[in-house]
Design a protein around this motif. Sequence first.
Motif, PDB file in Angstrom:
ATOM      1  N   TYR A  56       0.833  -1.200   0.000  1.00 37.09           N
ATOM      2  CA  TYR A  56       0.000   0.000   0.000  1.00 37.09           C
ATOM      3  C   TYR A  56       0.868   1.250   0.000  1.00 37.09           C
ATOM      4  N   THR A  57       0.548   2.179  -0.894  1.00 37.07           N
ATOM      5  CA  THR A  57       1.339   3.409  -0.987  1.00 37.07           C
ATOM      6  C   THR A  57       1.405   4.130   0.352  1.00 37.07           C
ATOM      7  N   SER A  58       0.283   4.179   1.068  1.00 39.19           N
ATOM      8  CA  SER A  58       0.267   4.895   2.352  1.00 39.19           C
ATOM      9  C   SER A  58       1.207   4.241   3.363  1.00 39.19           C
ATOM     10  N   ALA A 106       8.354   7.268 -12.773  1.00 37.76           N
ATOM     11  CA  ALA A 106       8.219   7.511 -11.331  1.00 37.76           C
ATOM     12  C   ALA A 106       7.004   6.778 -10.765  1.00 37.76           C
ATOM     13  N   GLY A 107       6.812   5.532 -11.160  1.00 36.60           N
ATOM     14  CA  GLY A 107       5.666   4.753 -10.698  1.00 36.60           C
ATOM     15  C   GLY A 107       4.767   4.387 -11.870  1.00 36.60           C
ATOM     16  N   ALA A 108       3.828   3.482 -11.613  1.00 38.87           N
ATOM     17  CA  ALA A 108       2.900   3.077 -12.675  1.00 38.87           C
ATOM     18  C   ALA A 108       2.023   4.252 -13.091  1.00 38.87           C
ATOM     19  N   ALA A 109       1.636   5.073 -12.126  1.00 42.11           N
ATOM     20  CA  ALA A 109       0.781   6.219 -12.457  1.00 42.11           C
ATOM     21  C   ALA A 109       1.529   7.167 -13.392  1.00 42.11           C
ATOM     22  N   SER A 110       2.797   7.368 -13.123  1.00 41.97           N
ATOM     23  CA  SER A 110       3.628   8.191 -13.999  1.00 41.97           C
ATOM     24  C   SER A 110       3.743   7.549 -15.384  1.00 41.97           C
ATOM     25  N   LYS A 149     -12.833   1.972 -14.709  1.00 38.43           N
ATOM     26  CA  LYS A 149     -12.645   3.380 -14.323  1.00 38.43           C
ATOM     27  C   LYS A 149     -12.420   3.469 -12.814  1.00 38.43           C
ATOM     28  N   ILE A 150     -11.150   3.433 -12.426  1.00 42.33           N
ATOM     29  CA  ILE A 150     -10.794   3.603 -11.017  1.00 42.33           C
ATOM     30  C   ILE A 150     -10.028   4.918 -10.886  1.00 42.33           C
ATOM     31  N   GLY A 151      -9.701   5.282  -9.658  1.00 36.81           N
ATOM     32  CA  GLY A 151      -9.031   6.561  -9.401  1.00 36.81           C
ATOM     33  C   GLY A 151      -7.771   6.786 -10.217  1.00 36.81           C
ATOM     34  N   TYR A 152      -7.031   5.714 -10.475  1.00 39.86           N
ATOM     35  CA  TYR A 152      -5.760   5.878 -11.190  1.00 39.86           C
ATOM     36  C   TYR A 152      -5.947   6.367 -12.624  1.00 39.86           C
ATOM     37  N   ALA A 153      -7.173   6.312 -13.131  1.00 40.24           N
ATOM     38  CA  ALA A 153      -7.424   6.847 -14.473  1.00 40.24           C
ATOM     39  C   ALA A 153      -7.158   8.358 -14.508  1.00 40.24           C
ATOM     40  N   PHE A 185      -6.883  -0.019 -20.624  1.00 34.71           N
ATOM     41  CA  PHE A 185      -7.371  -1.255 -20.015  1.00 34.71           C
ATOM     42  C   PHE A 185      -6.791  -1.382 -18.610  1.00 34.71           C
ATOM     43  N   LEU A 186      -7.640  -1.790 -17.665  1.00 39.00           N
ATOM     44  CA  LEU A 186      -7.148  -2.038 -16.292  1.00 39.00           C
ATOM     45  C   LEU A 186      -7.072  -3.551 -16.100  1.00 39.00           C
ATOM     46  N   ASN A 187      -5.855  -4.067 -16.134  1.00 35.06           N
ATOM     47  CA  ASN A 187      -5.658  -5.518 -16.138  1.00 35.06           C
ATOM     48  C   ASN A 187      -6.376  -6.228 -14.992  1.00 35.06           C
ATOM     49  N   ASN A 213      -2.256  -1.119 -21.203  1.00 35.39           N
ATOM     50  CA  ASN A 213      -2.732  -1.996 -20.127  1.00 35.39           C
ATOM     51  C   ASN A 213      -2.020  -1.632 -18.822  1.00 35.39           C
ATOM     52  N   ASP A 214      -2.805  -1.201 -17.829  1.00 35.70           N
ATOM     53  CA  ASP A 214      -2.274  -0.896 -16.497  1.00 35.70           C
ATOM     54  C   ASP A 214      -2.203  -2.191 -15.694  1.00 35.70           C
ATOM     55  N   CYS A 215      -0.970  -2.681 -15.488  1.00 28.93           N
ATOM     56  CA  CYS A 215      -0.729  -3.943 -14.762  1.00 28.93           C
ATOM     57  C   CYS A 215       0.011  -3.672 -13.462  1.00 28.93           C
ATOM     58  N   ALA A 216      -0.203  -2.505 -12.881  1.00 27.06           N
ATOM     59  CA  ALA A 216       0.629  -2.013 -11.776  1.00 27.06           C
ATOM     60  C   ALA A 216       0.945  -3.061 -10.710  1.00 27.06           C
ATOM     61  N   ALA A 217      -0.087  -3.743 -10.226  1.00 29.55           N
ATOM     62  CA  ALA A 217       0.090  -4.642  -9.074  1.00 29.55           C
ATOM     63  C   ALA A 217       0.123  -6.108  -9.508  1.00 29.55           C
ATOM     64  N   PHE A 238       3.890  -1.233 -15.109  1.00 35.22           N
ATOM     65  CA  PHE A 238       4.020  -1.953 -13.832  1.00 35.22           C
ATOM     66  C   PHE A 238       4.558  -0.997 -12.773  1.00 35.22           C
ATOM     67  N   SER A 239       4.180  -1.214 -11.524  1.00 36.15           N
ATOM     68  CA  SER A 239       4.802  -0.514 -10.412  1.00 36.15           C
ATOM     69  C   SER A 239       6.147  -1.164 -10.124  1.00 36.15           C
ATOM     70  N   GLY A 240       7.155  -0.331  -9.824  1.00 33.68           N
ATOM     71  CA  GLY A 240       8.454  -0.881  -9.456  1.00 33.68           C
ATOM     72  C   GLY A 240       8.505  -1.292  -7.995  1.00 33.68           C
ATOM     73  N   GLY A 241       7.698  -0.642  -7.187  1.00 36.45           N
ATOM     74  CA  GLY A 241       7.789  -0.817  -5.741  1.00 36.45           C
ATOM     75  C   GLY A 241       6.716  -1.698  -5.145  1.00 36.45           C
ATOM     76  N   LYS A 242       6.083  -2.521  -5.951  1.00 38.36           N
ATOM     77  CA  LYS A 242       5.135  -3.500  -5.394  1.00 38.36           C
ATOM     78  C   LYS A 242       5.843  -4.857  -5.417  1.00 38.36           C
ATOM     79  N   GLY A 243       5.351  -5.820  -6.180  1.00 36.74           N
ATOM     80  CA  GLY A 243       5.914  -7.170  -6.138  1.00 36.74           C
ATOM     81  C   GLY A 243       7.393  -7.257  -6.478  1.00 36.74           C
ATOM     82  N   SER A 249       9.134   4.794  -5.684  1.00 34.24           N
ATOM     83  CA  SER A 249       8.902   5.887  -6.613  1.00 34.24           C
ATOM     84  C   SER A 249       9.336   5.520  -8.026  1.00 34.24           C
ATOM     85  N   THR A 250       9.263   4.226  -8.370  1.00 31.91           N
ATOM     86  CA  THR A 250       9.577   3.838  -9.745  1.00 31.91           C
ATOM     87  C   THR A 250       8.478   2.969 -10.324  1.00 31.91           C
ATOM     88  N   GLY A 251       8.486   2.910 -11.633  1.00 31.29           N
ATOM     89  CA  GLY A 251       7.591   2.021 -12.366  1.00 31.29           C
ATOM     90  C   GLY A 251       8.231   1.719 -13.702  1.00 31.29           C
TER      91      GLY A 251
HETATM   92  C1  LIG Z   1      -0.646   0.821  -7.471  1.00 30.42           C
HETATM   93  C2  LIG Z   1      -1.399   1.067  -8.715  1.00 30.42           C
HETATM   94  C3  LIG Z   1      -1.149   2.187  -9.530  1.00 30.42           C
HETATM   95  C4  LIG Z   1      -0.150   3.242  -9.119  1.00 30.42           C
HETATM   96  O1  LIG Z   1       1.114   2.718  -9.114  1.00 30.42           O
HETATM   97  P1  LIG Z   1       2.367   3.555  -8.599  1.00 30.42           P
HETATM   98  O2  LIG Z   1       3.519   2.702  -8.976  1.00 30.42           O
HETATM   99  O3  LIG Z   1       2.210   3.724  -7.134  1.00 30.42           O
HETATM  100  O4  LIG Z   1       2.342   4.868  -9.314  1.00 30.42           O
HETATM  101  C5  LIG Z   1      -1.832   2.321 -10.714  1.00 30.42           C
HETATM  102  N1  LIG Z   1      -2.762   1.412 -11.086  1.00 30.42           N
HETATM  103  C6  LIG Z   1      -3.049   0.338 -10.332  1.00 30.42           C
HETATM  104  C7  LIG Z   1      -4.076  -0.631 -10.797  1.00 30.42           C
HETATM  105  C8  LIG Z   1      -2.385   0.126  -9.117  1.00 30.42           C
HETATM  106  O5  LIG Z   1      -2.655  -0.952  -8.376  1.00 30.42           O
END
Ligand SMILES: *Cc1c(COP(=O)(O)O)cnc(C)c1O
Length: 404
Positions: A56-58, A106-110, A149-153, A185-187, A213-217, A238-243, A249-251
Amino acid sequence: MINRRKLLGQLAALPLLGSFFSPARASATSSIATPIGRDYFKELGVRTFINAAGTYTSMTGSLLRQEAVDAYNYAAQQYVNLDELQDKVGARIAELIGCEAATVTAGAASAITLGTAGVLTGNDPKKASRIPTDLTGMKTEVILQKAHKIGYAHAIQNCGVKLVIVETQKELEAAINEKTAMLWFLNANNNLGKIKYKGFLEVAKKYNIPSFNDCAADVPPVENLWKYTDMGFDLVAFSGGKGMRGPQSTGLLLGRKDLIEAARLSAPPRGDTVGRGMKVNKEEILAMMIALENYLQRDHDKDWQLWDKQIRHIAGTVGKIEGVETEIHIPDIANHVPSLKIRWDEAMIKTTPNELRQDLRAGHPSIETVGGAESINITTWMLNPGEERIVAQRIKDLLSKASS
Ligand SMILES: *Cc1c(COP(=O)(O)O)cnc(C)c1O
């Protein structure tokens, strides 16, 4: 699997790993990196905790792998040209993953914002300097499914484009017009949306519109790193700082070479761009690459067995209490790791999940868990080995106390 075996073979044969971090440098850097005698978080009065929640980012995501920390410290001691480093690291990452091109963001959002910007600008830096306020001469709409459509959009909208929401494949085709820039697309929500991979990519190819395709997590499993570019998505994040346990702060932005190059036009060091605030420093760029190398080389079955053993230990310990129910499950996509839900009969045990979560947080050591009013939710993949015993015992003690 040919793909993965080839990759791992390549990694094993890497001559660079040894010479890259000579023992002399490694020991020099680690003495700088580990200033003995100060406990910064304690000095600040910042609470540290056992993370039984997840990435979790928080909660600051994941803990960096030691190899990534070493790479970070190595990079902190020398100057390089930022673009040259991004070029070389991007090429190496693309080779490791087996996609056309890659860049560290700087992250998946970036990655989503920069990828969208690249789709809009192509190779025109003048256009990049006009995002998000003046999209003259650029396409202005990005289509996505309602269930995606989630917040990351929001990261798409940073580019000043309008989101067009559809539900069915028919609606998707009908929504496409000369202003359509990209299909997003949100994977994680593939199962929830009416349009699945195949139909989505068919439409993207038919109208020749870039797909993202957003595969962040979405690692583990490791194969997901190449699954979706192989499937035909033009861009994947992909997020760099998850799995992968690179810097929080990378992706990674992966995909078509022309689009990655275009995305870089909006990335630092270029200043007059939407991405200027999404800087990734040399330390993080290198640490991300090394975290990826480490991730690809890991024994994933062994990692999984550990998480599973830890979750069974916690479930087994707290499940012995009368009135407590435990359920182990594995989400299909996104945070695809052993996960535990703990519920109890509140007539027998006089506490609520919210109260228990608060008690776990307030204890020593502090423990973070997640879940709503119905349950305490736990994953073990972010625990240090052994911490599962502390978590299990504490939950057991608190629930036992509340039941007497
Ligand atoms: C975590 C997450 C993000 C944001 O990823 P960051 O690497 O923190 O920028 C975007 N989309 C989804 C689906 C996520 O789970």
